[in-house]
Write a protein that holds these residues in place. Sequence first.
Motif, mmCIF file in Angstrom:
data_model
loop_
_atom_site.group_PDB
_atom_site.id
_atom_site.type_symbol
_atom_site.label_atom_id
_atom_site.label_comp_id
_atom_site.label_asym_id
_atom_site.label_seq_id
_atom_site.Cartn_x
_atom_site.Cartn_y
_atom_site.Cartn_z
ATOM 1 N N HIS A 91 41.307 31.963 40.797
ATOM 2 C CA HIS A 91 40.820 31.165 41.838
ATOM 3 C C HIS A 91 39.942 29.851 41.421
ATOM 4 O O HIS A 91 38.657 29.796 42.005
ATOM 5 C CB HIS A 91 39.807 32.146 42.909
ATOM 6 N N LYS A 150 45.519 32.884 38.917
ATOM 7 C CA LYS A 150 45.431 33.605 40.294
ATOM 8 C C LYS A 150 44.851 32.869 41.347
ATOM 9 O O LYS A 150 43.678 32.324 40.984
ATOM 10 C CB LYS A 150 44.715 34.952 40.192
ATOM 11 N N THR A 151 45.381 32.525 42.489
ATOM 12 C CA THR A 151 44.892 31.432 43.398
ATOM 13 C C THR A 151 45.182 31.780 44.939
ATOM 14 O O THR A 151 46.597 32.232 44.898
ATOM 15 C CB THR A 151 45.299 29.950 43.071
ATOM 16 N N ASP A 152 44.472 31.419 45.911
ATOM 17 C CA ASP A 152 44.861 31.711 47.101
ATOM 18 C C ASP A 152 45.294 30.185 47.582
ATOM 19 O O ASP A 152 45.417 30.048 48.896
ATOM 20 C CB ASP A 152 43.627 32.175 48.064
ATOM 21 N N LYS A 158 38.864 42.269 42.201
ATOM 22 C CA LYS A 158 38.996 41.061 43.220
ATOM 23 C C LYS A 158 37.655 40.165 42.858
ATOM 24 O O LYS A 158 36.551 40.644 42.607
ATOM 25 C CB LYS A 158 38.758 41.332 44.815
ATOM 26 N N GLU A 161 37.304 36.224 46.991
ATOM 27 C CA GLU A 161 38.950 36.755 47.484
ATOM 28 C C GLU A 161 38.710 38.035 48.265
ATOM 29 O O GLU A 161 39.887 38.155 49.282
ATOM 30 C CB GLU A 161 39.253 37.456 45.751
ATOM 31 N N THR A 164 41.064 37.839 51.614
ATOM 32 C CA THR A 164 42.274 38.681 51.846
ATOM 33 C C THR A 164 41.783 39.692 53.056
ATOM 34 O O THR A 164 42.886 40.209 53.912
ATOM 35 C CB THR A 164 42.482 39.695 50.727
ATOM 36 N N THR A 178 47.099 35.368 51.779
ATOM 37 C CA THR A 178 47.758 36.002 50.833
ATOM 38 C C THR A 178 47.553 35.162 49.357
ATOM 39 O O THR A 178 46.743 34.056 49.461
ATOM 40 C CB THR A 178 49.352 35.537 50.782
ATOM 41 N N VAL A 179 47.697 35.909 48.247
ATOM 42 C CA VAL A 179 47.045 35.372 46.799
ATOM 43 C C VAL A 179 48.412 35.269 45.996
ATOM 44 O O VAL A 179 49.492 36.026 46.035
ATOM 45 C CB VAL A 179 46.124 36.382 46.138
ATOM 46 N N TYR A 219 50.104 34.588 42.377
ATOM 47 C CA TYR A 219 49.739 34.873 40.720
ATOM 48 C C TYR A 219 50.848 34.441 40.040
ATOM 49 O O TYR A 219 52.045 34.659 40.414
ATOM 50 C CB TYR A 219 49.259 36.437 40.660
#
Length: 218
Positions: free
Chosen positions: A119, A155-157, A196, A200, A204, A209-210, A212
């Motif tokens: 993130h 990992k990113t939103d 998490k 995050e 969520t 959604t996330v 990856y």
Amino acid sequence: MARRKLARFEENKLRENIIEEGKPLYDNSKGNWNTSHFHNSNPITLELACGRGEYTTGLAAVYPDRNFIGIDVKGDRLWRGSSAALAQGLGNAAFLRTPIDWLEKFFAPQEVSEIWIVHPDPRPRKSDDKRRLTHPRYLEMYKRLLPPDGLIHLKTDSPLLFEYTMEILQQVPVKDLQYTTDLYHSDLLALHHGIKTHYEGIFTEKGFTVNYLQFRFA
């Protein structure tokens, strides 16, 4: 708030699991992390722009036979990660206060076995794309720090950052690429061991959604 931060900065100066300017290892860490800090030969994993260090401490608890270093410029955030590591007795977790651009001042070529980018700031402005942590200039640096089979995770939103990174990876020779745009409904979720970040969890719960992905350089 300012007084509390100052108190935490003073605590950071005394903590062995925080490496920052003014401490001996800060100027002598390159190539020496295992011998001078961890006192073992275990592989090293970095969490870049680690914030509160949830992945540094979370993975350190899951993998006691590996070493983990969270990297951020914010001393207040590192204090939180450091506190969590100390509370759990995680001697294999450490924190380095430095900009990501300076990584090669602190790590020798192939000294790092794995990198997590969790993130990060997506830098949404097009004019700011060179500061995205998956910009080619950063990928070139990561490649020098990793061995040939070294693994990188993102990992990113942020759909923007995820799509940008996927486009960049089409131009960079990579292998073993795996990805998902909905991590919490993917088989790849098991790789995260339920870890998490603070924000995050908030996002969520609101239905975001996330994304990856993971890859190795070819």
